[in-house]
Write an enzyme that holds these catalytic residues in place. Structure first.
Site, PDB file in Angstrom:
ATOM      1  N   CYS A 249      18.893  11.115 -47.625  1.00  0.00           N
ATOM      2  CA  CYS A 249      17.998  10.421 -48.547  1.00  0.00           C
ATOM      3  C   CYS A 249      17.037  11.404 -49.232  1.00  0.00           C
ATOM      4  O   CYS A 249      17.466  12.202 -50.052  1.00  0.00           O
ATOM      5  CB  CYS A 249      17.255   9.295 -47.826  1.00  0.00           C
ATOM      6  SG  CYS A 249      16.551   8.071 -48.950  1.00  0.00           S
ATOM      7  N   HIS A 334      22.007   6.161 -45.905  1.00  0.00           N
ATOM      8  CA  HIS A 334      21.535   6.276 -44.520  1.00  0.00           C
ATOM      9  C   HIS A 334      22.680   6.079 -43.533  1.00  0.00           C
ATOM     10  O   HIS A 334      22.945   4.950 -43.091  1.00  0.00           O
ATOM     11  CB  HIS A 334      20.440   5.240 -44.245  1.00  0.00           C
ATOM     12  CG  HIS A 334      19.133   5.567 -44.881  1.00  0.00           C
ATOM     13  ND1 HIS A 334      18.140   6.262 -44.233  1.00  0.00           N
ATOM     14  CD2 HIS A 334      18.665   5.317 -46.128  1.00  0.00           C
ATOM     15  CE1 HIS A 334      17.099   6.417 -45.044  1.00  0.00           C
ATOM     16  NE2 HIS A 334      17.397   5.843 -46.201  1.00  0.00           N
ATOM     17  N   GLU A 336      22.704   6.813 -40.448  1.00  0.00           N
ATOM     18  CA  GLU A 336      22.180   6.396 -39.141  1.00  0.00           C
ATOM     19  C   GLU A 336      21.942   4.889 -39.065  1.00  0.00           C
ATOM     20  O   GLU A 336      21.809   4.335 -37.976  1.00  0.00           O
ATOM     21  CB  GLU A 336      20.886   7.156 -38.827  1.00  0.00           C
ATOM     22  CG  GLU A 336      19.616   6.580 -39.418  1.00  0.00           C
ATOM     23  CD  GLU A 336      19.508   6.721 -40.926  1.00  0.00           C
ATOM     24  OE1 GLU A 336      18.661   6.039 -41.535  1.00  0.00           O
ATOM     25  OE2 GLU A 336      20.264   7.525 -41.509  1.00  0.00           O
TER      26      GLU A 336
END
Length: 355
Positions: A249, A334, A336
Site C-alpha cells: 500500500c 493488502h 495480509e
C-alpha cells in the site's frame, strides 16, 4: 437519537441521527464497499484524517470484540452509515459500535442516504466534510468545511507509527517492518511464515536498520500522500541493493517514488474487499482488499529498471511493481487482509524466499 448533519465542501448537506460522540469533526470523506469488517476499518491507521462512509446499509449488527483490532485504537475521524444497529447479536461482541465510538470520542451519523452520498463522491471525487451536531446556519457550517486542510500536505504517519521499537515472532528469518501505520495482520502473517519481526518507527534511518542485521525489510501501509514523507523515500533509496524489500500500500507508493516514479491522487480511491487485480506475469486475477487514495503513475517509471507486475482490472491503475534485477517488489493492495482467503499468500512466500 440527537440530530446530526454531514456537510460537504460542494454544499451538499445530509441530515441524520448522531451516534457515537456527539461532537463536530472534519476530514476527507471517503467510502468503503465492504459488507463486513467495520471494526478492522475503524482501527486501520490508513484512515487517519478521514471520515468513512460504509456503502453496505446495515452496520453495527455484530458489535465490537477484542480480537479484530488492526491497531491499538481506531483512527478514522468519523463514521457514516445508512442504518445503525443498536442491539448487536454475536457471541464475541463485548461492546456496541455506539459505545466503542463514544469511548474514543469519534462521532458518527446514521440515517442518511449513503447511496446518494457515494454517487456524489464517485462523480465529484472525495472531498472535505464535517459531521456536526451544532445547530448553526448552513453558511457557518460551509465556512468551517472550507477551513479543513486538504489531506495532502500533512504528515499523518507521525501520528500513527509506533513510538518505540518492539519485536514479534520467533522465526529464523529477521525482518524489519517499518511502521507507517501498519495493520496488525502484517506482523501476524510474517510471524506465521517463520519470521522474527522487529517493528520500527517510520523515521528510522537506513543505518539503524542495517545495524539490526535483518534479512529483509517490509514497508507497511499507512495514511496520507506518499510525497509528504520524503524521509521514507530516502531511506528506501539507501537500502536498495543491500536487502530484499517488500512494500504494501503506502509502502508500495514509497518504493515507486524511490525508484524514480511519480504518484498522483485518485478521484475517489479504492476502498473495500472486492477489487479484482490481474497479475501480468501469470495472467491470474485475484480478488483483493484495498484502502488507498493515491497511486503510482505507470509511465513515470523507467521500464529498463522497473516493471508493472499487477494492474487493477476496473480502471487499469498500477497495483504492483517489481525491480528487474534487485529483490524489491510491492503491491498496492493488502495481501495480509486475506480475501480469497489465500489468493495473495504467495507474496509472503516469495518475500521469505529472498531472506
Amino acid at each position: 437519537m440527537k440530530q446530526a448533519r454531514l456537510v460537504l465542501e460542494d454544499g451538499s448537506i445530509y441530515t441524520g441521527q448522531s451516534f457515537g460522540a456527539a461532537r463536530e469533526i472534519g476530514g476527507e470523506v471517503v467510502f468503503n464497499t465492504g459488507m463486513t469488517g467495520y471494526q478492522e476499518i475503524l482501527t486501520d491507521p490508513s484512515y487517519s484524517g478521514q471520515i468513512v462512509t460504509m456503502t453496505y446499509p446495515l452496520i453495527g449488527n455484530y458489535g465490537i470484540n477484542p480480537f479484530d483490532f488492526e491497531s491499538r485504537r481506531p483512527h478514522a475521524r468519523g463514521f457514516i452509515v445508512k442504518e445503525y444497529c443498536p442491539e448487536p447479536s454475536n457471541w464475541r461482541a463485548e461492546l456496541t459500535l455506539d459505545a466503542f465510538l463514544k469511548q474514543y470520542d469519534i462521532p458518527g451519523i446514521a440515517g442518511i442516504d449513503t447511496r446518494s452520498l457515494t454517487k456524489t463522491l464517485r462523480s465529484k471525487g472525495t472531498m472535505r466534510g464535517l459531521i456536526t451536531t451544532a445547530d448553526d446556519s448552513e453558511a457557518a457550517l460551509l465556512e468551517r468545511v472550507a477551513a479543513i486542510p486538504d489531506l495532502s500536505g500533512q504528515d499523518f504517519i507521525k501520528g500513527v507509527t509506533t513510538d518505540q521499537i518492539y519485536s514479534e515472532g520467533e522465526g529464523d528469518k529477521h525482518v524489519v517492518l517499518v511502521d507507517f501505520g501498519a495493520k496488525g495482520n502484517i506482523v501476524r502473517r510474517l510471524a506465521a511464515h517463520g519470521c522474527r519481526v522487529t517493528v520500527v518507527p517510520c523515521d528510522t534511518r537506513s543505518t539503524e536498520i542495517l545495524s539490526m542485521k535483518p534479512n529483509g525489510v517490509m514497508l507497511s501501509n499507512g495514511p496520507g500522500d506518499p510525497k509528504d514523507v520524503p524521509y521514507a523515500v530516502t531511506m528506501v533509496q539507501e537500502l536498495q541493493g543491500r536487502l530484499p524489500i517488500f512494500g504494501i500500500c503506502l509502502g508500495h507508493q514509497i518504493i515507486g517514488l524511490a525508484l524514480g516514479g511519480d504518484t498522483y491522487k485518485l478521484k475517489f480511491g479504492h476502498r473495500g474487499g472486492n477489487h479484482p487485480v490481474k497479475n501480468l506475469l501469470t495472467g491470474k486475477v485475484t480478488i483483493t482488499s484495498q484502502n488507498h487514495g493515491f497511486a503510482v503513475r505507470a509511465d513515470s517509471l523507467d521500464p529498463t529498471e522497473t516493471i508493472v507486475s499487477h494492474i487493477n482490472v476496473n480502471d487499469g491503475t498500477v497495483e504492483g511493481l517489481r525491480h528487474r534485477k534487485l529483490p524489491i517488489f510491492s503491491v498496492q493492495y493488502h495481501p495480509e487482509a486475506a480475501p480469497g482467503p489465500t489468493d495473495s499468500e504467495y507474496l509472503f512466500d516469495e518475500f521469505v524466499s529472498y531472506l
